[in-house]
Design an enzyme around this catalytic site. Sequence first.
Site, PDB file in Angstrom:
ATOM      1  N   ASP A 254       0.824  -1.214   0.000  1.00 59.37           N
ATOM      2  CA  ASP A 254       0.000   0.000   0.000  1.00 59.37           C
ATOM      3  C   ASP A 254       0.854   1.258   0.000  1.00 59.37           C
ATOM      4  O   ASP A 254       2.055   1.244   0.313  1.00 59.37           O
ATOM      5  CB  ASP A 254      -0.956   0.007   1.187  1.00 59.37           C
ATOM      6  CG  ASP A 254      -0.250  -0.011   2.534  1.00 59.37           C
ATOM      7  OD1 ASP A 254       0.748  -0.743   2.677  1.00 59.37           O
ATOM      8  OD2 ASP A 254      -0.695   0.710   3.456  1.00 59.37           O
TER       9      ASP A 254
ATOM     10  N   GLU B  54      -0.119  -1.085   5.681  1.00 60.63           N
ATOM     11  CA  GLU B  54       0.962  -0.660   6.586  1.00 60.63           C
ATOM     12  C   GLU B  54       0.847   0.815   6.922  1.00 60.63           C
ATOM     13  O   GLU B  54       1.274   1.243   7.998  1.00 60.63           O
ATOM     14  CB  GLU B  54       2.328  -0.954   5.951  1.00 60.63           C
ATOM     15  CG  GLU B  54       3.519  -0.765   6.865  1.00 60.63           C
ATOM     16  CD  GLU B  54       4.096   0.656   6.835  1.00 60.63           C
ATOM     17  OE1 GLU B  54       4.945   0.964   7.702  1.00 60.63           O
ATOM     18  OE2 GLU B  54       3.702   1.447   5.947  1.00 60.63           O
TER      19      GLU B  54
END
Length: 367
Positions: A72, A130
């Site tokens: 991400d 994350e």
Amino acid sequence: MLLDLTADPVDLTADLVNVPSVSGSEAELADAVHQALARQAPHLELARSGNTVLARTGLGRPSRVVLAGHLDTVPINGNLPLVRTGGGDTEVLHGCGTVDMKGGVAVMLSLAATVLAPRHDLTFVFYDCEEVEAARNGLGRVERELPEWLAGDLAVVCEPSNGVIEAGCQGTMRVEVRTEGRRAHTARAWMGVNAIHALGEALRRLTDYQPRQVDIDGCRYREGLQAVRVGGGVAGNVVPDEAVLAVNYRFAPDRTPAQAEAHLREVFDGFALTVTDHAAGALPGLTAPAAAELVAAAGGAPVAKLGWTDVARFAALGLPAVNFGPGDPTLAHTKEENVPAGQIRRCAEVLTRFVTDSATGADTGDH
């Protein structure tokens, strides 16, 4: 889209960046990674947990190295699609995720597809979420649901580190220091007690505070203690009866969160103190055999990681952990994110050498 995992890792980085994957929206990229590994790395066992993709060898090696990277990114800020400038090793890739951390993910995917006979067994973890709250972090979900996939002797988190080894990480703790007073009209202030004024002593202690520096495994960790927010006040003509000072403590990994809290209670002795958030640090662990081999492969001197990264999650599982990846971490989350092509290639070369060369420089075979 079909990713070519055997391509130049710079071109692979470009392809990854051009698939938007803001936290919570990683499905398209996770699907592409899973599909590419299934087709181009049949030597690996695959598993899936939500938008986290896992792959590993099962060669029976005496040690295992876990390589981890998140799929991400932070929200796009007018910095997609990717822009490439320059050429060759002077080429630079610009765009959201180039630094944090699709360059590192590209390096991991390249290793997964091209290194068929590593001297360590390898586990690759491509995880989601994350960049948002810890409760959503894909590593945490894997730890709960598939803990055997995180077992190993060394973890390498391919976060941006300027292509040098950043060892361990600092812990972090946030606390609130509160003061109480007594309300009164400001025209009769002597009848009240000003809670904001009472914070003056706490601020003085912060101003006078001398943070320690700690050397661990040759890495110097610089602690920090900073006020990050002040709140209080009732109205423009009222002596306030409550105030709060928010403080962030970054502590060296030789301290546990409990020891960090005890230290802050000493610093702010006499004040009401509440811990609002904390995360343990990670010791560098550079004396572990696999970590020492990586240091030798990378060359240069490792440095301390002064922020907090997911190496702490691995350290909590008993794995020595380091950060090693392409990109300048000071550019992470900025509109100006960019990574040199040469740094991506060098990180791929270092990690390939680390996982393939024996002590004598020979490959272990078993292709």
